[in-house]
Design a protein around this motif. Structure first.
Motif, PDB file in Angstrom:
ATOM      1  N   ALA A   1       0.879   3.963  -1.719  1.00 24.73           N
ATOM      2  CA  ALA A   1       1.109   4.873  -2.839  1.00 24.73           C
ATOM      3  C   ALA A   1       0.491   6.210  -2.491  1.00 24.73           C
ATOM      4  CB  ALA A   1       0.478   4.322  -4.116  1.00 24.73           C
TER       5      ALA A   1
ATOM      6  N   ASP B   1      -4.472   8.152  -5.295  1.00 26.90           N
ATOM      7  CA  ASP B   1      -4.826   8.029  -6.712  1.00 26.90           C
ATOM      8  C   ASP B   1      -3.633   7.823  -7.632  1.00 26.90           C
ATOM      9  OD1 ASP B   1      -7.593   8.273  -6.182  1.00 26.90           O
ATOM     10  OD2 ASP B   1      -7.346  10.436  -5.995  1.00 26.90           O
ATOM     11  N   SER B   2      -2.555   7.257  -7.115  1.00 22.16           N
ATOM     12  CA  SER B   2      -1.378   6.939  -7.915  1.00 22.16           C
ATOM     13  C   SER B   2      -1.300   5.430  -8.075  1.00 22.16           C
ATOM     14  CB  SER B   2      -0.114   7.441  -7.208  1.00 22.16           C
ATOM     15  OG  SER B   2       1.040   6.946  -7.841  1.00 22.16           O
TER      16      SER B   2
ATOM     17  N   ASP C   1       1.737   4.116  -8.454  1.00 16.80           N
ATOM     18  CA  ASP C   1       3.152   3.919  -8.164  1.00 16.80           C
ATOM     19  C   ASP C   1       3.285   3.310  -6.768  1.00 16.80           C
ATOM     20  OD1 ASP C   1       5.889   3.968  -8.354  1.00 16.80           O
ATOM     21  OD2 ASP C   1       6.079   6.107  -7.877  1.00 16.80           O
ATOM     22  N   TRP C   2       2.999   2.000  -6.664  1.00 17.28           N
ATOM     23  CA  TRP C   2       2.978   1.319  -5.377  1.00 17.28           C
ATOM     24  C   TRP C   2       4.394   1.077  -4.866  1.00 17.28           C
ATOM     25  CZ3 TRP C   2      -1.487   1.329  -3.017  1.00 17.28           C
ATOM     26  CH2 TRP C   2      -2.656   1.370  -3.768  1.00 17.28           C
TER      27      TRP C   2
END
Length: 101
Positions: free
Chosen positions: A36, A39-40, A42-43
């Motif tokens: 991702a 620090d997201s 959204d893998w």
């Protein structure tokens, strides 16, 4: 007269996909790997697919990112059910990544 300090070298984007050799230095097999942006949450889809990275073994991951980004957070799902995250890994500067839990 003192010379000015050189400017910091930015992390340069490189067109993807990026090939990253993952070396499993842990004691458990890695059953899934996700990436991702830093620090997201959204893998990506599982980069291992049907492969398993057994302890001491190396597998090659293909990180597809159209932006050409170099820095990613990596998430590893271990065979024992544990999840391990590694933050801000620069896949452009290191073609091989030694995983240790």
């Amino acid at each position: 007269m003192a010379q000015p300090a050189p400017a910091a070298t930015p992390v340069t984007a490189k067109p993807g996909p990026h090939a990253l050799k993952l070396v499993n230095g842990g004691r458990s097999a890695i059953s899934a790997v996700y990436v991702a942006p830093p620090d997201s949450l959204d893998w990506s889809d599982d980069l291992l697919g049907k492969q398993v990275a057994a302890p001491g073994k190396t597998v090659t991951l293909s990180i597809k990112d159209p932006s050409g980004a170099c820095v990613f957070d990596l998430q590893f799902l271990m065979n024992n059910g544990d999840t391990v995250e590694k933050k801000a890994v620069n896949v452009c500067d290191q073609p091989s990544y030694a995983f240790t839990p």
